[in-house]
Design a protein around this motif. Structure first.
Motif, short mmCIF file in Angstrom:
data_model
loop_
_atom_site.label_atom_id
_atom_site.label_comp_id
_atom_site.label_asym_id
_atom_site.label_seq_id
_atom_site.Cartn_x
_atom_site.Cartn_y
_atom_site.Cartn_z
N LEU A 10 -15.84 73.04 24.25
CA LEU A 10 -15.04 74.17 24.70
C LEU A 10 -15.93 75.36 25.08
N LEU A 102 -10.66 69.75 30.46
CA LEU A 102 -10.16 70.51 29.32
C LEU A 102 -9.56 71.83 29.80
N ALA A 209 -5.23 67.00 30.30
CA ALA A 209 -6.15 67.98 29.71
C ALA A 209 -5.62 68.51 28.39
N THR A 212 -6.09 65.89 25.71
CA THR A 212 -7.51 65.83 25.34
C THR A 212 -7.87 66.99 24.42
N TYR A 213 -7.31 68.15 24.70
CA TYR A 213 -7.56 69.31 23.84
C TYR A 213 -7.04 69.05 22.43
#
Length: 222
Positions: A10, A102, A209, A212-213
């Motif tokens: 991140l 992301l 996304a 996935t986060y």
């Protein structure tokens, strides 16, 4: 205060996006100044922190520059008028981008030159007009703009990663955010994550996304 778990992926996408955005702002003749504010501007950011950017424009360009179309390019999946987050006489827009698969949340704050000032927790990126420093801002807020049901639904979907960030940080605000999004009020982080996954399935074609986060959030809970 809990120490946030590391999430180098991140931090990497945030830095990559911010580098490109800063380059775009520097080349925009309508941008008179720009600064990081919030946790990044004040040096308090962790891997999970989002981006808060303040840009300064001529008063005459305030509304025309506060549109998603004018913002620096990127894979923007969501944007909404958020002027209620700024002082009276300013504009704001919240947006979500996807970088390397992301999501990244960015709050844009646009101030007219006549009201512009750098606060102590600002990290100035560019300043073409010698903008002064100030210790406080006007506490009066801009009124919020009406949102359509479609905009409200898009906002709830975009906020799922924000709630996920709060879960990863073990924030006491996570339960309230999940409840606001339509989920149950749960105190346990693992139960909160399950609730977020369930909320995500309620949207048609949920973004990969976001899923996935939430996987990163799950890793942080181990």
């Amino acid at each position: 205060m809990n120490t946030p778990p590391p999430a180098p992926q991140l931090a990497a996408i945030r830095n990559r996006w911010l580098s490109a955005a800063t380059t775009a702002l520097r080349s925009d003749p309508l941008v008179l100044g720009a600064a990081l504010i919030g946790s990044l501007g004040g040096g308090r950011a962790d891997d999970w922190s989002d981006v808060d950017l303040l840009i300064v424009v001529d008063d005459a360009h305030l509304d025309s520059d506060t549109t998603a179309e004018h913002l620096p390019p990127g894979d923007r999946t969501f944007s909404i008028d958020a002027r209620h987050n700024g002082p009276l006489g300013t504009r704001a827009l919240s947006a979500q981008y996807v970088v390397d698969g992301l999501p990244l949340w960015v709050d844009w704050h646009v101030h007219p030159l006549s009201l512009a000032a750098w606060l102590p927790d600002s990290t100035v990126l560019l300043d073409h007009r010698g903008i002064p420093k100030a210790s406080t801002t006007d506490s009066r807020r801009e009124p919020s703009t009406p949102k359509s049901p479609e905009e409200e639904a898009a906002l709830r979907l975009a906020l799922i990663p924000i709630a996920g960030k709060q879960v990863a940080r073990r924030s006491p605000h996570a339960a309230a955010t999940i409840h606001f999004l339509g989920g149950p009020h749960l105190p346990d982080p693992h139960a909160q994550l399950r609730a977020l996954r369930e909320l995500l399935t309620q949207f048609p074609n949920p973004p990969t996304a976001t899923a996935t986060y939430l996987d990163l959030v799950e890793q942080s809970l181990h």
